[in-house]
Structures are given as structure tokens and as C-alpha cells.
Design an enzyme around this catalytic site. Structure first.
Site, short mmCIF file in Angstrom:
data_model
loop_
_atom_site.label_atom_id
_atom_site.label_comp_id
_atom_site.label_asym_id
_atom_site.label_seq_id
_atom_site.Cartn_x
_atom_site.Cartn_y
_atom_site.Cartn_z
CB SER A 118 37.33 47.55 45.74
OG SER A 118 38.25 47.17 44.77
CG HIS A 139 35.54 49.82 41.04
ND1 HIS A 139 34.51 48.94 41.28
CD2 HIS A 139 36.65 49.23 41.57
CE1 HIS A 139 34.96 47.90 41.94
NE2 HIS A 139 36.26 48.04 42.13
CD GLU A 151 30.80 49.37 39.91
OE1 GLU A 151 29.78 48.70 40.04
OE2 GLU A 151 31.67 49.45 40.79
CG ASN A 189 32.50 44.57 44.40
OD1 ASN A 189 32.41 43.61 43.63
ND2 ASN A 189 33.63 45.23 44.56
#
Ligand SMILES: NC(=O)c1ccc[n+]([C@@H]2O[C@H](COP(=O)([O-])OP(=O)(O)OC[C@H]3O[C@@H](n4cnc5c(N)ncnc54)[C@H](O)[C@@H]3O)[C@@H](O)[C@H]2O)c1
Length: 284
Positions: A118, A139, A151, A189
Site C-alpha cells: 500500500s 494494489h 491499481e 490513498n
């Protein structure tokens, strides 16, 4: 044509990713550092496939065929035949660097090596592997069998062919595969973590009721879940860690976790997993 996919780390993410790969018709070889975690991971995959059958999304025959394509190996040496390996071990840079260096020695030279990190630099992991042209980020989001997004993280070092193959692999899983440069927080994120911090800031500075903050963002901004309930779901500890990682990666203190989150962390008020966060929950 089904590929052979290695998954290293059969915890929350690894087990979910294994299930997704099996459902897409690939063979999966699962590896975990601990025999107990390996057994638990395989059980989680089987339970996940059973749930799909219960919901009418998977035929019982297809579940049985998927399980027959799932094997476990004690060590990464068992990944020699894999076309692609997804790493989902603990979020520790040294552990990932060491694992990728090992993976590069045991896998085929043309295998693609993917990390589900992450917040750790994919470029750093690629460099540590000694085979940076074959390393990408894949991801997945939690729970991997449910969340559509992957991702697909591109470094400056990856070969075009390897990156294209990784993108095609993620699409072949039925996922929304989004190309994404290797920058802190990637796309989701980088946007979501500061938005959640802003929700905490609004709560702390306005004195609004937490339930009202969540109701307002659901009804007024179309969020499927309020931001404070979302922090409770992902965990205050995870939100703090993600905020710190992005702040450090970008060298920008604006991304740092709000002090209220640090207080909650110190008090062990982590959200759903401890029964208390911004809201109260029945103990898990
Ligand atoms: N949980 C999430 O919401 C989420 C979402 C996206 C990405 N990620 C990332 O996915 C990765 C895994 O997270 P998780 O939540 O599944 O963790 P987890 O703790 O549930 O699982 C990690 C597993 O890896 C095993 N392991 C640890 N070190 C190992 C090693 N050196 N070799 C082999 N196995 C090893 C552990 O025994 C454990 O079973 C992390 O990089 C995390 O940042 C997590």
C-alpha cells in the site's frame, strides 16, 4: 489460457487475491512464512469460494475445479514454474526487499513479480530484486474478491512488455485495472487518506456529532459510507500509518494524521476491531 500464479503471504489480502485468481481460471501456488497461516489461508480461500456458490455466483463444479488448481508450497522455491507472483506479506520494507531478491533467484527470468504494497516504494522493491524490469505493483483493495479496483503501479524501471502483461492480467481477473505511477499512496490513498483526515479535522473543530458528520457526507456527497465509519472499518491504526507514510513519502506534513487519531491510537480506540472508534460496535 490460465496462468500459474504464486501468492506469497496468505493473510487477509493474499487469500482474497488467491480466490480472485482461481475464479479467473488460473492455477495458484500459495506460500506463507508460517505453516499455521498457510493452513488458515487455504481455508479462507475455500470458504470464500463456498460463499460465491451460496450466493449463486459460482457453480459448484467450478468451485471444485478452482480448488483443484490451488496448491501450497512451504517456501518460495516452490514458485519456480510461476508466470506471475503476487507478494502480500507484512508491510515491512526490509522483508519485501529480501523476499524480492529471493524471488528473482527462484522464478523464471520472464516471470512478473508484483507487490501488493500500500505504501512502500515499488521502485525500491524493484531495485532490491535485481530484476527491476519485471517488477510492478498490483494494489488490490480489501476485500479483494469484492472490490473492483486494482491499481497497476508502473515504475520507471519496468519493461513495457512486463507492464502491459501485468495490466492485462489484472483486467483478465475482471478487475478495474487503473494504471498508476509509483508515487506515495498511488491514486486512491493519495486522495482518500487526506479526505478522511479532513473529516476528523471537521469533527474536532466544529463539535458536530460523529453520526451527523457521517449522515451528512452520505446524503450530501453521495458517499456509500460516512468517513468516520470508514475510518472505523479500516482501523484508526491503518489510517494513521497510511497518513504518516504519505506525509513522509511526499515530505509534506499536511498529510500527517490528525492529532485526534493519534489520541485514539494511544487509547486503543481503533474502530470496529476493538469495539470502539468514532462509533461503538458490538465486540467482534
Ligand atoms: N489489509 C488491507 O486492507 C490491505 C489493502 C491493500 C494492500 N494491503 C497490503 O497487502 C500486504 C498484506 O497485508 P495483509 O493485510 O494481508 O496482511 P496479513 O498480516 O493479514 O497477512 C500477511 C501474511 O504474510 C505472511 N508473511 C509475513 N512475512 C512473510 C514472509 N517473509 N514470507 C512469507 N510469508 C510472510 C504472514 O504469516 C501473514 O499470513 C501488505 O503489504 C499491505 O500493506 C493491505
Amino acid at each position: 489460457m490460465g496462468m500459474t500464479v504464486g501468492i506469497v503471504g496468505l493473510g487477509t489480502m493474499g487469500a482474497g487475491i488467491a480466490q480472485v485468481c482461481l475464479e479467473a481460471g488460473h492455477a495458484v501456488v500459495g506460500v506463507d512464512g508460517s505453516a499455521e497461516a498457510r493452513a488458515r489461508g487455504l481455508e479462507t480461500v475455500a470458504r470464500g469460494l463456498d460463499r460465491r456458490v451460496d450466493k449463486g455466483r459460482l457453480e459448484a463444479d467450478a468451485r471444485d475445479a478452482a480448488l483443484a488448481r490451488l496448491t501450497a508450497a512451504e517456501a518460495v522455491a516452490g514458485l519456480a514454474e510461476c508466470d506471475l507472483v503476487v507478494e502480500a506479506i507484512a508491510e515491512l520494507p526490509e522483508a519485501k526487499h529480501a523476499l524480492f531478491a529471493e524471488l528473482a533467484t527462484v522464478t523464471r527470468p520472464d516471470a512478473i513479480l508484483a507487490t501488493n504494497t500500500s505504501a512502500i516504494s515499488v521502485t525500491g522493491i524493484a531495485e532490491a530484486s535485481g530484476r527491476p524490469g519485471r517488477v510492478v505493483g498490483l494494489h488490490f483493495f480489501n476485500p479483494a474478491p469484492v472490490m473492483p479496483l486494482v491499481e497497476v503501479v508502473r515504475t520507471a524501471l519496468v519493461e513495457d512488455e512486463a507492464y502491459a502483461a501485468a495490466l492485462a492480467f489484472a483486467e483478465g481477473l475482471g478487475k478495474e485495472a487503473v494504471p498508476c505511477p509509483d508515487t506515495p499512496g498511488f491514486i486512491v490513498n493519495r486522495i482518500l487518506v487526506p479526505m478522511l483526515n479532513d473529516a476528523v479535522r471537521a469533527l474536532a473543530e466544529t463539535g458536530a456529532d460523529p453520526a451527523d458528520v457521517d449522515r451528512a457526507m452520505k446524503a450530501g456527497a453521495g458517499w456509500p459510507m460516512g468517513p468516520l465509519a470508514l475510518i472505523d472499518l479500516i482501523g484508526v491504526d491503518v489510517q494513521v500509518h497510511a497518513s504518516e507514510a504519505i506525509a513522509a513519502g511526499l515530505g509534506d506534513a499536511a498529510y500527517a494524521p490528525h492529532p485526534l487519531l493519534l489520541e485514539m491510537l494511544a487509547e486503543g480506540r481503533l474502530g470496529r476491531k476493538t469495539g470502539h472508534g468514532f462509533h461503538d460496535y458490538a465486540r467482534p
